[in-house]
Design a protein around this motif. Sequence first.
Motif, PDB file in Angstrom:
ATOM      1  N   ILE A   4       0.863  -1.173   0.000  1.00 36.18           N
ATOM      2  CA  ILE A   4       0.000   0.000   0.000  1.00 36.18           C
ATOM      3  C   ILE A   4       0.905   1.229   0.000  1.00 36.18           C
ATOM      4  O   ILE A   4       1.319   1.727   1.051  1.00 36.18           O
ATOM      5  CB  ILE A   4      -0.937   0.002   1.219  1.00 36.18           C
ATOM      6  N   PRO A   5       1.236   1.741  -1.175  1.00 37.40           N
ATOM      7  CA  PRO A   5       2.260   2.774  -1.253  1.00 37.40           C
ATOM      8  C   PRO A   5       1.678   4.172  -1.324  1.00 37.40           C
ATOM      9  O   PRO A   5       0.479   4.385  -1.457  1.00 37.40           O
ATOM     10  CB  PRO A   5       2.928   2.451  -2.572  1.00 37.40           C
ATOM     11  N   THR A   6       2.562   5.121  -1.243  1.00 39.29           N
ATOM     12  CA  THR A   6       2.299   6.467  -1.739  1.00 39.29           C
ATOM     13  C   THR A   6       3.148   6.626  -2.980  1.00 39.29           C
ATOM     14  O   THR A   6       4.265   6.111  -3.047  1.00 39.29           O
ATOM     15  CB  THR A   6       2.696   7.542  -0.702  1.00 39.29           C
ATOM     16  N   LEU A   7       2.595   7.286  -3.966  1.00 40.86           N
ATOM     17  CA  LEU A   7       3.355   7.516  -5.193  1.00 40.86           C
ATOM     18  C   LEU A   7       3.907   8.931  -5.172  1.00 40.86           C
ATOM     19  O   LEU A   7       3.165   9.891  -4.983  1.00 40.86           O
ATOM     20  CB  LEU A   7       2.456   7.339  -6.421  1.00 40.86           C
ATOM     21  N   PRO A   8       5.216   9.083  -5.372  1.00 40.87           N
ATOM     22  CA  PRO A   8       5.788  10.423  -5.502  1.00 40.87           C
ATOM     23  C   PRO A   8       5.137  11.169  -6.657  1.00 40.87           C
ATOM     24  O   PRO A   8       4.656  10.566  -7.621  1.00 40.87           O
ATOM     25  CB  PRO A   8       7.271  10.140  -5.768  1.00 40.87           C
ATOM     26  N   TYR A   9       5.161  12.469  -6.551  1.00 36.57           N
ATOM     27  CA  TYR A   9       4.508  13.316  -7.559  1.00 36.57           C
ATOM     28  C   TYR A   9       4.963  12.965  -8.974  1.00 36.57           C
ATOM     29  O   TYR A   9       4.138  12.769  -9.883  1.00 36.57           O
ATOM     30  CB  TYR A   9       4.810  14.787  -7.252  1.00 36.57           C
ATOM     31  N   ALA A  10       6.254  12.871  -9.191  1.00 32.50           N
ATOM     32  CA  ALA A  10       6.783  12.644 -10.536  1.00 32.50           C
ATOM     33  C   ALA A  10       6.338  11.298 -11.090  1.00 32.50           C
ATOM     34  O   ALA A  10       5.995  11.177 -12.278  1.00 32.50           O
ATOM     35  CB  ALA A  10       8.305  12.738 -10.529  1.00 32.50           C
ATOM     36  N   GLU A  11       6.332  10.272 -10.234  1.00 32.76           N
ATOM     37  CA  GLU A  11       5.930   8.948 -10.709  1.00 32.76           C
ATOM     38  C   GLU A  11       4.444   8.913 -11.033  1.00 32.76           C
ATOM     39  O   GLU A  11       4.029   8.321 -12.040  1.00 32.76           O
ATOM     40  CB  GLU A  11       6.265   7.884  -9.658  1.00 32.76           C
ATOM     41  N   LEU A  12       3.631   9.538 -10.195  1.00 32.22           N
ATOM     42  CA  LEU A  12       2.195   9.575 -10.459  1.00 32.22           C
ATOM     43  C   LEU A  12       1.920  10.316 -11.768  1.00 32.22           C
ATOM     44  O   LEU A  12       1.123   9.857 -12.598  1.00 32.22           O
ATOM     45  CB  LEU A  12       1.471  10.253  -9.299  1.00 32.22           C
ATOM     46  N   LYS A  13       2.584  11.445 -11.968  1.00 34.21           N
ATOM     47  CA  LYS A  13       2.397  12.209 -13.199  1.00 34.21           C
ATOM     48  C   LYS A  13       2.815  11.386 -14.413  1.00 34.21           C
ATOM     49  O   LYS A  13       2.156  11.402 -15.460  1.00 34.21           O
ATOM     50  CB  LYS A  13       3.214  13.484 -13.122  1.00 34.21           C
ATOM     51  N   SER A  14       3.905  10.631 -14.283  1.00 33.57           N
ATOM     52  CA  SER A  14       4.370   9.796 -15.382  1.00 33.57           C
ATOM     53  C   SER A  14       3.366   8.687 -15.693  1.00 33.57           C
ATOM     54  O   SER A  14       3.094   8.390 -16.857  1.00 33.57           O
ATOM     55  CB  SER A  14       5.734   9.197 -15.029  1.00 33.57           C
ATOM     56  N   ARG A  15       2.816   8.075 -14.654  1.00 35.66           N
ATOM     57  CA  ARG A  15       1.843   6.990 -14.859  1.00 35.66           C
ATOM     58  C   ARG A  15       0.570   7.496 -15.531  1.00 35.66           C
ATOM     59  O   ARG A  15      -0.009   6.808 -16.374  1.00 35.66           O
ATOM     60  CB  ARG A  15       1.499   6.336 -13.521  1.00 35.66           C
ATOM     61  N   VAL A  16       0.147   8.677 -15.131  1.00 42.66           N
ATOM     62  CA  VAL A  16      -1.066   9.242 -15.726  1.00 42.66           C
ATOM     63  C   VAL A  16      -0.788   9.714 -17.151  1.00 42.66           C
ATOM     64  O   VAL A  16      -1.700   9.841 -17.969  1.00 42.66           O
ATOM     65  CB  VAL A  16      -1.603  10.397 -14.848  1.00 42.66           C
ATOM     66  N   ASP A  17       0.481   9.930 -17.459  1.00 40.72           N
ATOM     67  CA  ASP A  17       0.932  10.272 -18.810  1.00 40.72           C
ATOM     68  C   ASP A  17       0.377  11.621 -19.267  1.00 40.72           C
ATOM     69  O   ASP A  17      -0.253  11.740 -20.324  1.00 40.72           O
ATOM     70  CB  ASP A  17       0.535   9.171 -19.803  1.00 40.72           C
ATOM     71  N   ILE A  18       0.633  12.636 -18.460  1.00 40.19           N
ATOM     72  CA  ILE A  18       0.273  14.012 -18.807  1.00 40.19           C
ATOM     73  C   ILE A  18       1.527  14.871 -18.735  1.00 40.19           C
ATOM     74  O   ILE A  18       2.161  14.975 -17.679  1.00 40.19           O
ATOM     75  CB  ILE A  18      -0.804  14.563 -17.854  1.00 40.19           C
ATOM     76  N   ARG A  19       1.876  15.496 -19.833  1.00 36.82           N
ATOM     77  CA  ARG A  19       3.086  16.317 -19.874  1.00 36.82           C
ATOM     78  C   ARG A  19       2.849  17.720 -19.313  1.00 36.82           C
ATOM     79  O   ARG A  19       3.760  18.352 -18.798  1.00 36.82           O
ATOM     80  CB  ARG A  19       3.598  16.410 -21.308  1.00 36.82           C
ATOM     81  N   ASP A  20       1.646  18.213 -19.443  1.00 37.85           N
ATOM     82  CA  ASP A  20       1.308  19.561 -18.993  1.00 37.85           C
ATOM     83  C   ASP A  20       1.194  19.570 -17.473  1.00 37.85           C
ATOM     84  O   ASP A  20       0.204  19.103 -16.904  1.00 37.85           O
ATOM     85  CB  ASP A  20      -0.005  19.994 -19.637  1.00 37.85           C
ATOM     86  N   SER A  21       2.202  20.080 -16.793  1.00 33.31           N
ATOM     87  CA  SER A  21       2.207  20.090 -15.326  1.00 33.31           C
ATOM     88  C   SER A  21       1.058  20.908 -14.752  1.00 33.31           C
ATOM     89  O   SER A  21       0.468  20.553 -13.732  1.00 33.31           O
ATOM     90  CB  SER A  21       3.540  20.636 -14.804  1.00 33.31           C
ATOM     91  N   GLY A  22       0.743  22.030 -15.406  1.00 28.61           N
ATOM     92  CA  GLY A  22      -0.345  22.864 -14.913  1.00 28.61           C
ATOM     93  C   GLY A  22      -1.670  22.133 -14.925  1.00 28.61           C
ATOM     94  O   GLY A  22      -2.443  22.198 -13.956  1.00 28.61           O
ATOM     95  N   ARG A  23      -1.936  21.433 -16.008  1.00 27.62           N
ATOM     96  CA  ARG A  23      -3.183  20.656 -16.116  1.00 27.62           C
ATOM     97  C   ARG A  23      -3.221  19.537 -15.092  1.00 27.62           C
ATOM     98  O   ARG A  23      -4.230  19.317 -14.430  1.00 27.62           O
ATOM     99  CB  ARG A  23      -3.296  20.095 -17.534  1.00 27.62           C
ATOM    100  N   PHE A  24      -2.094  18.828 -14.967  1.00 27.47           N
ATOM    101  CA  PHE A  24      -2.036  17.724 -14.010  1.00 27.47           C
ATOM    102  C   PHE A  24      -2.236  18.236 -12.585  1.00 27.47           C
ATOM    103  O   PHE A  24      -3.005  17.675 -11.808  1.00 27.47           O
ATOM    104  CB  PHE A  24      -0.688  17.010 -14.120  1.00 27.47           C
ATOM    105  N   ASN A  25      -1.555  19.322 -12.237  1.00 28.95           N
ATOM    106  CA  ASN A  25      -1.675  19.871 -10.880  1.00 28.95           C
ATOM    107  C   ASN A  25      -3.100  20.309 -10.575  1.00 28.95           C
ATOM    108  O   ASN A  25      -3.600  20.130  -9.457  1.00 28.95           O
ATOM    109  CB  ASN A  25      -0.725  21.062 -10.714  1.00 28.95           C
ATOM    110  N   TYR A  26      -3.746  20.900 -11.565  1.00 33.52           N
ATOM    111  CA  TYR A  26      -5.127  21.366 -11.376  1.00 33.52           C
ATOM    112  C   TYR A  26      -6.043  20.210 -11.004  1.00 33.52           C
ATOM    113  O   TYR A  26      -6.827  20.294 -10.037  1.00 33.52           O
ATOM    114  CB  TYR A  26      -5.618  22.053 -12.649  1.00 33.52           C
ATOM    115  N   HIS A  27      -5.967  19.128 -11.752  1.00 36.81           N
ATOM    116  CA  HIS A  27      -6.865  17.996 -11.506  1.00 36.81           C
ATOM    117  C   HIS A  27      -6.477  17.235 -10.240  1.00 36.81           C
ATOM    118  O   HIS A  27      -7.357  16.761  -9.501  1.00 36.81           O
ATOM    119  CB  HIS A  27      -6.868  17.065 -12.715  1.00 36.81           C
TER     120      HIS A  27
END
Length: 302
Positions: free
Chosen positions: A38-61
Motif C-alpha cells: 500500500i504505497p504512496t506515489l511520488p509526484y513525478a511517478e504519479l504524473k508519469s503513470r497518468v501520462d500528462i506532460r502539462d504540469s499545470g493541467r495535471f496539478n489542477y486535476h
Amino acid sequence: MSDEELDQETAFSLLADDTRVRIIRELGRATASPETGIPTLPYAELKSRVDIRDSGRFNYHLKKLVGNYVAKEDDGYRLRWPGMVLYRTLVAGLLTDNVESTIERFAVGTDCHRCGDSIEAHLYETLFRVRCPSCDANYTDIYFPSHGLRDRSEDELLRAVHRRSRTMLDATTSGQCPWCASEVTADIHAGDGSLPSLHDTRDFDAYVVYHCTDCTGFQYMPISQVLLYHPVTISFYYDHGTDLTAVPEWTLEWAVTGRTTTVLDTDPWRFSVRIPLEDEQLVVELDEELEVVDSAITARDR
C-alpha cells in the motif's frame, strides 16, 4: 475541503474529467500491486503513470481530488478510503456494465425441483441467473460484476456465483444491507400464486421479502432458505461431514421450494421446516421474526 463540506453533487463533479479518473486508477493500481503493498506515489511517478506532460493541467486535476479521494503525504500521494471504494468500483465495472454477454447458457447439473428438466445458468443484463428454461422456476438471481465473470470455466463460474449469492444473502438475512450497510427489514407474505419477480414461477404458501430501509436493496426468498445461513443448519450438515456453506442453494430442494415448510400459524406467523439429510432430518420452528425458537433431529420421513 473537509469531508463535512463536501456534498454529493460536488463529490460526483470531481470525477467529471478523465484525467481525474486516471489519477484514481493509477493510485489504485499501485495500491493493488503485490510488489509495493500500500504505497504512496511520488509526484513525478504519479504524473508519469497518468501520462500528462502539462504540469499545470495535471496539478489542477490532482488538487481537485486531494482532500476527499486522495491524501497528500510527505513522500507522495495515496488513495483515501472514498478513493479506494471508487477504484474498486471502476475495476468491478459497476459503473460501466452495459455489454453483451459472452456467456452462453449451460446446464448446472441439477434437475428442476418443479418440473424435472435441467436447470441452466445464464447472464441476464448484469444478473446471473440459475433457473429452469422449461417452467421458469428461478433458483438464483444475483448481481455479478462483469469483471468477476472473465476467464472462468463453467464450474468456476458456478462456484463464484454461489459464493457471491451466499455472501450477500447471509448479510441480508442478518439484517444488514450488503450494498449500503443500512438496516434491512423483513416482511412475510402469504403466497398468492405470484412472486415479486416476473421471472419466477415457484409457488409458496409464504415467502419473505427483505428490503433496505435506505437504498434499493431488495431480495425475496422462501421461508426455508433463511435457514441456509443459520448456525443450527450449518452445524447439522457439519455433523454429517458436509460444509453447507459450499453447497449451492439450487441443489437443495428444501431451501428453494416450500415442500418441507409447514405454516403452523398466520397471526402471528409460525413455521416448521424439515431439512432432510441422509437418514436424519432437522426440524426447525421459526417465529414471526424468522428466529429459531425450537429445533430437533429426528429420523428422516420416508
